[in-house]
Motif scaffolding. Structure first.
Motif, PDB file in Angstrom:
ATOM      1  N   TRP A  85      31.560 -15.283  -5.053  1.00  0.00           N
ATOM      2  CA  TRP A  85      30.435 -14.368  -5.252  1.00  0.00           C
ATOM      3  C   TRP A  85      30.416 -13.308  -4.148  1.00  0.00           C
ATOM      4  O   TRP A  85      30.262 -12.117  -4.413  1.00  0.00           O
ATOM      5  N   LEU A  86      30.616 -13.742  -2.909  1.00  0.00           N
ATOM      6  CA  LEU A  86      30.628 -12.828  -1.769  1.00  0.00           C
ATOM      7  C   LEU A  86      31.761 -11.816  -1.897  1.00  0.00           C
ATOM      8  O   LEU A  86      31.563 -10.618  -1.676  1.00  0.00           O
ATOM      9  N   TYR A  87      32.952 -12.276  -2.267  1.00  0.00           N
ATOM     10  CA  TYR A  87      34.079 -11.358  -2.391  1.00  0.00           C
ATOM     11  C   TYR A  87      33.895 -10.398  -3.558  1.00  0.00           C
ATOM     12  O   TYR A  87      34.321  -9.244  -3.490  1.00  0.00           O
ATOM     13  N   ALA A  88      33.249 -10.844  -4.623  1.00  0.00           N
ATOM     14  CA  ALA A  88      32.966  -9.935  -5.745  1.00  0.00           C
ATOM     15  C   ALA A  88      32.007  -8.838  -5.289  1.00  0.00           C
ATOM     16  O   ALA A  88      32.203  -7.659  -5.605  1.00  0.00           O
ATOM     17  N   ILE A  89      30.981  -9.208  -4.545  1.00  0.00           N
ATOM     18  CA  ILE A  89      30.043  -8.210  -4.015  1.00  0.00           C
ATOM     19  C   ILE A  89      30.786  -7.245  -3.093  1.00  0.00           C
ATOM     20  O   ILE A  89      30.609  -6.018  -3.174  1.00  0.00           O
ATOM     21  N   THR A  90      31.632  -7.789  -2.237  1.00  0.00           N
ATOM     22  CA  THR A  90      32.402  -6.957  -1.308  1.00  0.00           C
ATOM     23  C   THR A  90      33.263  -5.968  -2.085  1.00  0.00           C
ATOM     24  O   THR A  90      33.228  -4.757  -1.820  1.00  0.00           O
ATOM     25  N   HIS A  91      34.007  -6.476  -3.041  1.00  0.00           N
ATOM     26  CA  HIS A  91      34.908  -5.619  -3.815  1.00  0.00           C
ATOM     27  C   HIS A  91      34.130  -4.512  -4.527  1.00  0.00           C
ATOM     28  O   HIS A  91      34.482  -3.335  -4.430  1.00  0.00           O
TER      29      HIS A  91
END
Length: 193
Positions: A85-91
């Motif tokens: 979830w965090l990496y999706a937000i980051t991306h």
């Protein structure tokens, strides 16, 4: 006999992501969010740096991402790992920021260096090749472009793309295949004109 005070910081550092997320939601104690931040700040920064190639911008984007995560942690449904979830937000955040400043976007050289291999002296320079890549990618839908970049720029597996994009594996494979076909057609049209 007095009880020993509990060191919340060291306790938080040993907790699972999901436990920390639940405590951030319920207790609003900053120690628990700080533990998540410390656990992931360097990874988020590296992701931002990979996408921007600008250390100062990557630092700013990293802070933006964590502010967004803090504001939206109540929306985390636990259907995937917190890190996904965090990496999706980051991306998505970095892509949004880069789209707002398209003239300065540069893709990783090792990914796109062989866009056009030719011995011709009139061949486009590396900068011209970057512009061509950007133009080609702009012609794809946002989802197709993201899938292509996740696969070929970030080197993610089909399963990782599926998890990050919240699409089924067969849907990712289909979209990836269609996106490659579209890219090939766009490049062929550019070369023939």
């Amino acid at each position: 006999m007095a009880s020993q005070p509990i060191d919340r910081r060291s306790t938080a550092g040993n907790m699972s992501d999901e436990d920390l997320v639940n405590l951030v939601r319920t207790s609003h104690d900053p120690v628990f969010f700080e533990a998540l931040y410390q656990r992931y700040v360097s990874k988020v920064y590296r992701k931002c740096l990979t996408m921007t190639t600008n250390p100062e911008q990557a630092e700013d984007l990293t802070q933006d991402v964590f502010m967004k995560v803090h504001r939206n942690i109540g929306r985390f449904k636990g259907q995937s790992r917190f890190s996904t979830w965090l990496y999706a937000i980051t991306h998505h955040h970095v892509v949004d920021e880069l789209q707002n400043q398209l003239p300065s976007v540069r893709l990783e050289p090792q990914t796109w260096a062989n866009l056009q291999v030719t011995e011709d002296a009139s061949a486009p320079s590396k900068d011209e090749q970057w512009i061509q890549v950007q133009e080609v990618l702009k012609k794809l839908s946002d989802t197709d472009r993201e899938i292509i970049l996740m696969r070929y720029e970030e080197g993610l597996s089909i399963e990782e793309i599926s998890e990050r994009s919240q699409m089924g594996i067969s849907a990712v494979k289909m979209r990836l295949s269609r996106s490659r076909t579209k890219l090939k057609k766009i490049i062929e049209e550019m070369e023939s004109s």
